[in-house]
Design a protein around this motif. Structure first.
Motif, PDB file in Angstrom:
ATOM      1  N   VAL A   1      26.989  40.144  19.586  1.00  0.00           N
ATOM      2  CA  VAL A   1      27.013  40.199  20.813  1.00  0.00           C
ATOM      3  C   VAL A   1      27.795  40.658  21.460  1.00  0.00           C
ATOM      4  N   GLU A   2      28.818  39.290  21.494  1.00  0.00           N
ATOM      5  CA  GLU A   2      30.287  39.982  21.648  1.00  0.00           C
ATOM      6  C   GLU A   2      31.312  40.767  21.594  1.00  0.00           C
ATOM      7  N   GLU A   3      31.272  41.238  20.083  1.00  0.00           N
ATOM      8  CA  GLU A   3      32.140  41.649  19.598  1.00  0.00           C
ATOM      9  C   GLU A   3      31.919  43.006  19.718  1.00  0.00           C
ATOM     10  N   HIS A   4      30.554  43.382  19.632  1.00  0.00           N
ATOM     11  CA  HIS A   4      29.344  45.085  19.546  1.00  0.00           C
ATOM     12  C   HIS A   4      30.172  44.939  21.373  1.00  0.00           C
ATOM     13  N   SER A   5      30.572  44.257  22.392  1.00  0.00           N
ATOM     14  CA  SER A   5      30.301  44.554  23.334  1.00  0.00           C
ATOM     15  C   SER A   5      32.352  44.753  23.475  1.00  0.00           C
ATOM     16  N   ARG A   6      32.621  44.372  23.213  1.00  0.00           N
ATOM     17  CA  ARG A   6      34.180  45.079  23.061  1.00  0.00           C
ATOM     18  C   ARG A   6      34.295  46.299  22.323  1.00  0.00           C
ATOM     19  N   VAL A   7      33.605  46.619  21.934  1.00  0.00           N
ATOM     20  CA  VAL A   7      33.910  48.233  21.169  1.00  0.00           C
ATOM     21  C   VAL A   7      33.296  49.003  21.529  1.00  0.00           C
ATOM     22  N   CYS A   8      32.485  48.718  22.006  1.00  0.00           N
ATOM     23  CA  CYS A   8      31.537  49.758  23.547  1.00  0.00           C
ATOM     24  C   CYS A   8      32.799  50.034  24.506  1.00  0.00           C
ATOM     25  N   GLU A   9      33.206  48.892  24.610  1.00  0.00           N
ATOM     26  CA  GLU A   9      34.549  48.956  26.293  1.00  0.00           C
ATOM     27  C   GLU A   9      35.226  49.282  25.953  1.00  0.00           C
ATOM     28  N   LYS A  10      35.969  49.662  24.239  1.00  0.00           N
ATOM     29  CA  LYS A  10      37.020  50.668  24.376  1.00  0.00           C
ATOM     30  C   LYS A  10      36.442  52.256  24.141  1.00  0.00           C
ATOM     31  N   ASN A  11      35.095  52.371  23.719  1.00  0.00           N
ATOM     32  CA  ASN A  11      34.878  53.252  22.757  1.00  0.00           C
ATOM     33  C   ASN A  11      33.828  54.125  22.805  1.00  0.00           C
ATOM     34  N   MET A  12      33.100  53.289  24.330  1.00  0.00           N
ATOM     35  CA  MET A  12      31.921  53.689  25.121  1.00  0.00           C
ATOM     36  C   MET A  12      32.082  55.729  25.192  1.00  0.00           C
ATOM     37  N   TRP A  13      33.642  56.335  25.553  1.00  0.00           N
ATOM     38  CA  TRP A  13      33.313  56.720  26.168  1.00  0.00           C
ATOM     39  C   TRP A  13      32.995  59.073  25.201  1.00  0.00           C
ATOM     40  N   LYS A  14      33.673  58.341  23.615  1.00  0.00           N
ATOM     41  CA  LYS A  14      33.046  58.929  22.661  1.00  0.00           C
ATOM     42  C   LYS A  14      31.016  59.336  22.797  1.00  0.00           C
ATOM     43  N   SER A  15      30.864  57.444  23.095  1.00  0.00           N
ATOM     44  CA  SER A  15      28.878  57.977  23.137  1.00  0.00           C
ATOM     45  C   SER A  15      29.185  59.521  24.104  1.00  0.00           C
ATOM     46  N   PHE A  16      29.350  59.300  25.397  1.00  0.00           N
ATOM     47  CA  PHE A  16      29.451  60.078  26.729  1.00  0.00           C
ATOM     48  C   PHE A  16      29.084  61.365  26.133  1.00  0.00           C
ATOM     49  N   LEU A  17      30.315  61.735  25.459  1.00  0.00           N
ATOM     50  CA  LEU A  17      30.509  63.548  25.050  1.00  0.00           C
ATOM     51  C   LEU A  17      29.082  63.244  23.934  1.00  0.00           C
ATOM     52  N   PHE A  18      29.066  62.300  22.980  1.00  0.00           N
ATOM     53  CA  PHE A  18      28.354  62.634  22.182  1.00  0.00           C
ATOM     54  C   PHE A  18      28.843  63.550  20.499  1.00  0.00           C
ATOM     55  N   ILE A  19      30.254  62.903  20.436  1.00  0.00           N
ATOM     56  CA  ILE A  19      31.252  62.586  20.062  1.00  0.00           C
ATOM     57  C   ILE A  19      31.086  61.248  19.070  1.00  0.00           C
ATOM     58  N   HIS A  20      30.698  60.422  19.041  1.00  0.00           N
ATOM     59  CA  HIS A  20      30.724  59.053  18.386  1.00  0.00           C
ATOM     60  C   HIS A  20      30.604  58.594  16.993  1.00  0.00           C
ATOM     61  N   ASN A  21      29.658  59.578  16.381  1.00  0.00           N
ATOM     62  CA  ASN A  21      29.388  59.544  14.823  1.00  0.00           C
ATOM     63  C   ASN A  21      30.112  59.948  14.343  1.00  0.00           C
ATOM     64  N   TYR A  22      31.193  60.844  14.659  1.00  0.00           N
ATOM     65  CA  TYR A  22      32.539  61.284  14.306  1.00  0.00           C
ATOM     66  C   TYR A  22      33.823  59.849  13.281  1.00  0.00           C
ATOM     67  N   PHE A  23      33.460  58.697  14.337  1.00  0.00           N
ATOM     68  CA  PHE A  23      34.706  57.459  14.313  1.00  0.00           C
ATOM     69  C   PHE A  23      34.585  56.297  13.489  1.00  0.00           C
ATOM     70  N   GLY A  24      33.075  56.409  12.381  1.00  0.00           N
ATOM     71  CA  GLY A  24      32.755  55.075  11.765  1.00  0.00           C
ATOM     72  C   GLY A  24      31.912  54.420  12.766  1.00  0.00           C
ATOM     73  N   PHE A  25      31.205  53.408  12.130  1.00  0.00           N
ATOM     74  CA  PHE A  25      30.652  52.150  12.494  1.00  0.00           C
ATOM     75  C   PHE A  25      31.514  51.515  13.187  1.00  0.00           C
ATOM     76  N   GLU A  26      32.738  51.341  12.467  1.00  0.00           N
ATOM     77  CA  GLU A  26      33.792  50.001  12.806  1.00  0.00           C
ATOM     78  C   GLU A  26      34.317  50.814  13.913  1.00  0.00           C
ATOM     79  N   ASP A  27      34.401  51.646  14.536  1.00  0.00           N
ATOM     80  CA  ASP A  27      34.450  51.969  16.453  1.00  0.00           C
ATOM     81  C   ASP A  27      33.760  52.498  17.073  1.00  0.00           C
ATOM     82  N   MET A  28      32.160  52.600  16.564  1.00  0.00           N
ATOM     83  CA  MET A  28      30.869  53.038  17.081  1.00  0.00           C
ATOM     84  C   MET A  28      31.221  52.426  18.399  1.00  0.00           C
TER      85      MET A  28
END
Length: 515
Positions: A236-263
């Protein structure tokens, strides 16, 4: 990785110590206690949590709380002020859109809509159930079991090929998406002779984004404060940290280009992929409509290129789209990064859906079958479906050694074979050749599920991992845990709630302000 793809650890330790102690204190204490066993110990600080700790209010958290309070306010006003009449002004229509009474009636209204296509509800429901089981299995692999060896042995049995081939069930959704999008675009072209790109993109945004962003904000800023547990920081917490850092990619619908580690919300890779394929379909359908030969040639070329890319990616990177026995976590992540979550590699079956929509819309497949021909057609479909799923079953057995060529061929050909099965069986259902299966395929259960399907897809993982995070005991593994009734009920209830509180209101907001 661990926060979404399990580490498959044999032993899981949850240790309670005073909050004044640090991770180094625990590491030193454990090292001393197991030193005689020749075991080294490393305790990561980000795996430690304090029960009463509350994270400070960041801008994101403040924005999230404000967003959800605004939704609650609109829902309250809309529900209380709903007098059953249709609104006159846009503001009255807006309040009606957020009326829980009105939306609950709609979600439980199972009458057929004029645009409903036969078979779609059943395909969506059956494949969603299969994916639910596959996703639950992944979440269960995080849990501690007293019979962990039995847990591993079950998933090494031949019948487990049904779960190891889970990529085929996501292919089903790509087929349905391609079919439905192409059918709607063809309707536009028949009426207007063109496609309004702006209106189409706005409609798609309202369809996908509101519930998507709501879940991201909740999982990033709200969920981490709701509970705690031995694996809470990991899932939960680790996923929250990943989201806080990389959420902007999802806003642009491009998050699938960066691998599961940073999604952020790894299971939403399908949304990004679907959005990109949808955008690419807009000009493609226009070309097919106006320049038929060029359009179909272009479609065939794209489908062939996608097939070649799948083959080459598997062969070059030593990866597999089938979860073979003994596959490493890193290979799973590489398979996602280099093929599984890329629209260029998954376009083939999407385009099969596009072709099928065109053939059905233009009635180019209108012919009649006899009873014997119908039986032969369904036999062909069932054999093709079974063969596509079960052919690589030996790869799931203990002792399998990875081979490039079979893995690459499975990746290249399975979407085509699965697409043929989907399209042929879909044609038979639409043309009333389902026989005794019609009652099942047209059942009210599938019609109801179709209305909450998007919410079920988005909310299941957060619920699964919430339960992983709070678990404080080792339990006895049984296959019955795959369908844990309280958890299934929770997923269903929350999916209905998010559908009537977020998804349906924002779809209505689009109709109010954009027509």
């Amino acid at each position: 990785m661990g926060h979404r793809v399990p580490r498959y650890s044999s032993l899981l330790w949850g240790v309670c110590i005073p909050s004044s102690c640090s991770s180094f204190d625990l590491e030193e204490e454990l090292s001393q206690r197991v030193s005689d066993l020749g075991i080294s110990v490393k305790v990561h600080n980000n795996m430690c949590s304090v029960k009463s700790f509350k994270r400070p209010y960041s801008f994101g958290k403040t924005l999230s709380i404000t967003f959800f309070l605004a939704i609650l306010l609109l829902l309250s006003l809309g529900t209380i002020l709903d007098d059953g009449k249709e609104g006159v002004t846009n503001f009255e229509k807006l309040l009606n859109a957020f009326s829980l009474k009105r939306n609950l009636r709609k979600v439980f209204d199972l009458s057929d809509s004029p645009t409903r296509e036969k078979g779609v509800d059943a395909y969506r429901g059956i494949n969603a159930f299969a994916l639910l089981i596959a996703h639950k299995s992944m979440a269960m692999a995080h849990n501690p079991y007293v019979n962990k060896v039995s847990f591993s042995a079950v998933f090494g049995m031949p019948w487990a090929v049904v779960g190891r081939s889970a990529i085929l069930y996501t292919d089903s959704f790509l087929y349905l998406s391609g079919f439905l999008n192409a059918r709607n675009l063809l309707s536009d072209l028949e009426r207007k002779g063109t496609i309004n790109l702006k209106d189409r993109l706005i409609a798609r945004w309202f369809r996908l984004f509101p519930l998507f962003v709501s879940l991201m904000l909740f999982c990033t800023y709200i969920l981490p404060d709701l509970n705690n547990g031995p694996q809470w920081n990991l899932v939960v917490e680790e996923h929250s940290r990943v989201c806080e850092k990389n959420m902007w990619k999802s806003f642009l619908f491009i998050h699938n280009y960066f691998g599961f580690e940073d999604m952020c919300l790894t299971h939403t890779h399908q949304i990004g992929m679907d959005m990109q394929l949808y955008v690419a379909t807009l000009p493609l359908m226009l070309v097919i409509w106006k320049y038929s030969t060029l359009g179909w040639s272009l479609l065939a070329l794209i489908a062939m290129a996608s097939t070649v890319l799948r083959y080459l990616a598997i062969y070059w990177y030593d990866i597999s789209m089938f979860v073979y026995y003994g596959i490493s976590v890193q290979k799973l992540l590489d398979a996602a990064r280099y093929s599984y979550i890329l629209p260029t590699h998954r376009a083939t079956i999407y385009l099969i859906g596009v072709v099928m929509a065109y053939l059905m819309k233009t009635k180019k497949l209108n012919f009649t079958l006899t009873s014997n021909q119908t039986r032969l057609l369904w036999t062909f479909c069932l054999v093709l479906m079974t063969a596509t799923i079960a052919t690589p079953y030996k790869w799931g057995l203990e002792g399998y050694q990875y081979e490039h060529f079979p893995a690459a061929m499975f990746s290249a050909l399975s979407p085509i074979l699965w697409g043929v099965f989907m399209s042929v069986s879909h044609w038979a259902i639409v043309n009333d050749y389902a026989g005794i299966g019609t009652a099942f395929l047209e059942s009210r259960v599938f019609k109801f599920f179709n209305k909450i399907a998007y919410s079920v897809y988005l909310t299941q993982f957060p619920i699964f991992f919430y339960n992983v995070g709070v678990q404080r005991h080792a339990e006895f593994y049984s296959p019955l845990l795959l369908l844990h009734i309280p958890e299934v009920f929770t997923v269903t209830a929350i999916s209905i709630l998010t559908t009537v509180a977020i998804e349906m209101p924002f779809n209505q907001v689009y109709r109010i302000y954009f027509g």
